[in-house]
Write a protein that holds these residues in place. Structure first.
Motif, short mmCIF file in Angstrom:
data_model
loop_
_atom_site.label_atom_id
_atom_site.label_comp_id
_atom_site.label_asym_id
_atom_site.label_seq_id
_atom_site.Cartn_x
_atom_site.Cartn_y
_atom_site.Cartn_z
N GLU A 1 0.84 -1.21 0.00
CA GLU A 1 0.00 0.00 0.00
C GLU A 1 0.87 1.26 0.00
O GLU A 1 0.60 2.22 -0.71
N LEU A 2 1.94 1.22 0.79
CA LEU A 2 2.85 2.38 0.83
C LEU A 2 3.49 2.59 -0.53
O LEU A 2 3.63 3.72 -1.00
N GLN A 3 3.83 1.47 -1.17
CA GLN A 3 4.48 1.55 -2.47
C GLN A 3 3.51 2.10 -3.53
O GLN A 3 3.88 2.94 -4.33
N ARG A 4 2.26 1.61 -3.47
CA ARG A 4 1.24 2.09 -4.41
C ARG A 4 1.08 3.61 -4.25
O ARG A 4 1.07 4.35 -5.22
N GLU A 5 1.01 4.04 -2.99
CA GLU A 5 0.81 5.46 -2.72
C GLU A 5 2.03 6.27 -3.18
O GLU A 5 1.90 7.34 -3.77
N TYR A 6 3.19 5.71 -2.92
CA TYR A 6 4.43 6.40 -3.24
C TYR A 6 4.56 6.66 -4.74
O TYR A 6 5.00 7.72 -5.16
N PHE A 7 4.18 5.66 -5.54
CA PHE A 7 4.35 5.79 -6.99
C PHE A 7 3.10 6.30 -7.71
O PHE A 7 3.09 6.41 -8.91
N SER A 8 2.04 6.59 -6.95
CA SER A 8 0.83 7.11 -7.60
C SER A 8 0.88 8.64 -7.59
O SER A 8 1.79 9.24 -7.03
N ARG A 9 -0.15 9.24 -8.20
CA ARG A 9 -0.16 10.70 -8.22
C ARG A 9 -0.74 11.28 -6.93
O ARG A 9 -0.83 12.47 -6.75
N ASN B 1 -0.50 12.63 -3.79
CA ASN B 1 0.60 13.13 -2.97
C ASN B 1 0.15 13.56 -1.58
O ASN B 1 0.84 14.29 -0.89
N THR B 2 -1.03 13.09 -1.17
CA THR B 2 -1.47 13.43 0.19
C THR B 2 -0.70 12.58 1.21
O THR B 2 -0.60 12.95 2.36
N ARG B 3 -0.18 11.43 0.76
CA ARG B 3 0.48 10.46 1.66
C ARG B 3 -0.43 10.11 2.84
O ARG B 3 0.03 9.98 3.98
N GLN B 4 -1.71 9.99 2.52
CA GLN B 4 -2.69 9.72 3.57
C GLN B 4 -2.38 8.42 4.32
O GLN B 4 -2.36 8.39 5.55
N TYR B 5 -2.13 7.35 3.56
CA TYR B 5 -1.90 6.04 4.20
C TYR B 5 -0.60 6.06 5.02
O TYR B 5 -0.57 5.60 6.15
N GLU B 6 0.43 6.63 4.43
CA GLU B 6 1.71 6.67 5.14
C GLU B 6 1.56 7.42 6.46
O GLU B 6 2.08 6.99 7.50
#
Ligand SMILES: [Zn+2]
Length: 327
Positions: A227-235, A237-242
């Motif tokens: 999930e962190l990786q998906r968020e990191y490489f997606s557009r 940029n809220t970094r909500q999950y992280e």
């Protein structure tokens, strides 16, 4: 914390729904009360009439206007006093005829002046946690469901104790941990072979901690890294999950060691462990690895933090899941 637009829209809808519900219920209560108490209806029309009269004096001389306004105010106050007495005669609270908003601060509008109301922030946060945990395959368990009789009473010479004795102790410790949980609680490293109840115990802790109102994220290490990786490489940029993973009150990282190890997972794991230690936030890590194996598998900066900062609970026994399926 920054939330995605989707989450923001969902929160807005919830708050708006609360407001509409409160107002619809209020309209219903008003109609019922009018029916039960005709005098209330009469008082209401008197109040409206007196307002109309006051409006009609617009443009009159100052003395006339002041007199009309004064009389209107007195009539209104008298009507309000009478309504209060009517409510009291029906054993109803004073605010019975007002909308009962969930949030008194903002009247379920979600904002106070130009600022977001705390109720809106709370809804956003709850939704973010729900969404994060929805992707978890883990389900809560309870301490009541935990069966100590699956653990043998035969002493294992190597450990000078029986699995039953060890697990009785660990069970009590986890239960106490859940009961006394606060964000200053220590971090736990639950280790031991597969099927000994690590996940069960940590999810029983999670269930209790959530009941107390704390925010918990629980998932397998592999899923969290994905999930962190998906968020990191997606557009996104809220970094909500992280942010949730790093800042939640309790993080449960299940099955550490089974993830597909890459440079990304190594960096993410270090970041999680290190950030949460620095913020004094507790984490529970479950792993089939012993502390020694953690040292072998992970870099020294990761293993030294787990070994140095986490209380290690080493579970003993035979695979409980296997025994259950054979039973
Ligand atoms: Zn509010």
């Amino acid at each position: 914390m920054i939330y995605t637009n989707e989450l923001f829209a969902a929160a807005k809808e919830i708050i708006e729904g609360r407001r509409q519900k409160a107002e619809a219920e209020n309209a219903k209560r008003l109609a019922e009360f009018e029916k039960a108490e005709p005098r209330y209806k009469a008082l209401k029309s008197e109040m409206i009439d007196s307002m109309r009269i006051a409006m009609a004096t617009v443009g009159a001389d100052k003395a006339t206007t002041e007199k009309v306004i004064r009389e209107q105010r007195e009539r209104n106050l008298a009507a309000q006093r009478e309504i209060k007495a009517l409510l009291s005669a029906h054993n109803l609270p004073e605010d019975y005829l007002e909308p009962q908003y969930t949030c008194k601060k903002c009247g379920d509008t979600g904002s106070v002046g130009i600022d977001l109301c705390s109720c809106f922030e709370n809804v956003l946060q709850s939704l973010a946690f729900e969404e994060a945990n929805r992707r978890s395959p883990l389900r809560f368990s309870t301490f009541e469901e935990f069966r100590l009789d699956y653990y043998s009473e035969k002493v294992i010479p190597e450990y000078h104790c029986s699995p039953r004795a060890r697990m009785t102790e660990i069970f009590a410790l986890c239960k106490e941990y859940a009961e006394n949980f606060d964000t200053d609680s220590e971090s736990l490293f639950l280790c031991g072979a597969t099927g000994l109840g690590k996940t069960h115990l940590s999810l029983a802790i999670a269930g209790e901690v959530i009941k107390k109102g704390y925010r918990v994220i629980y998932n397998s290490a592999q899923n969290i890294f994905s999930e962190l990786q998906r968020e990191y490489f997606s557009r996104d940029n809220t970094r909500q999950y992280e942010t949730l993973v790093l800042e939640c009150d309790l993080l449960i990282l299940d099955d550490l060691g089974t993830e597909f190890s890459t440079q990304f997972t190594d960096a993410a794991l270090y970041n999680i462990i290190n950030t949460r230690i620095n913020m004094h936030l507790p984490t529970i890590i479950n792993s089939n690895y012993t502390q020694k194996q953690v040292e072998e598998k992970y870099s020294q900066r990761i293993s030294s933090r787990i070994i140095g900062e986490y209380a290690c609970l080493f579970l003993l026994g035979n695979d409980v899941r296997q025994q259950k399926s054979e039973a």
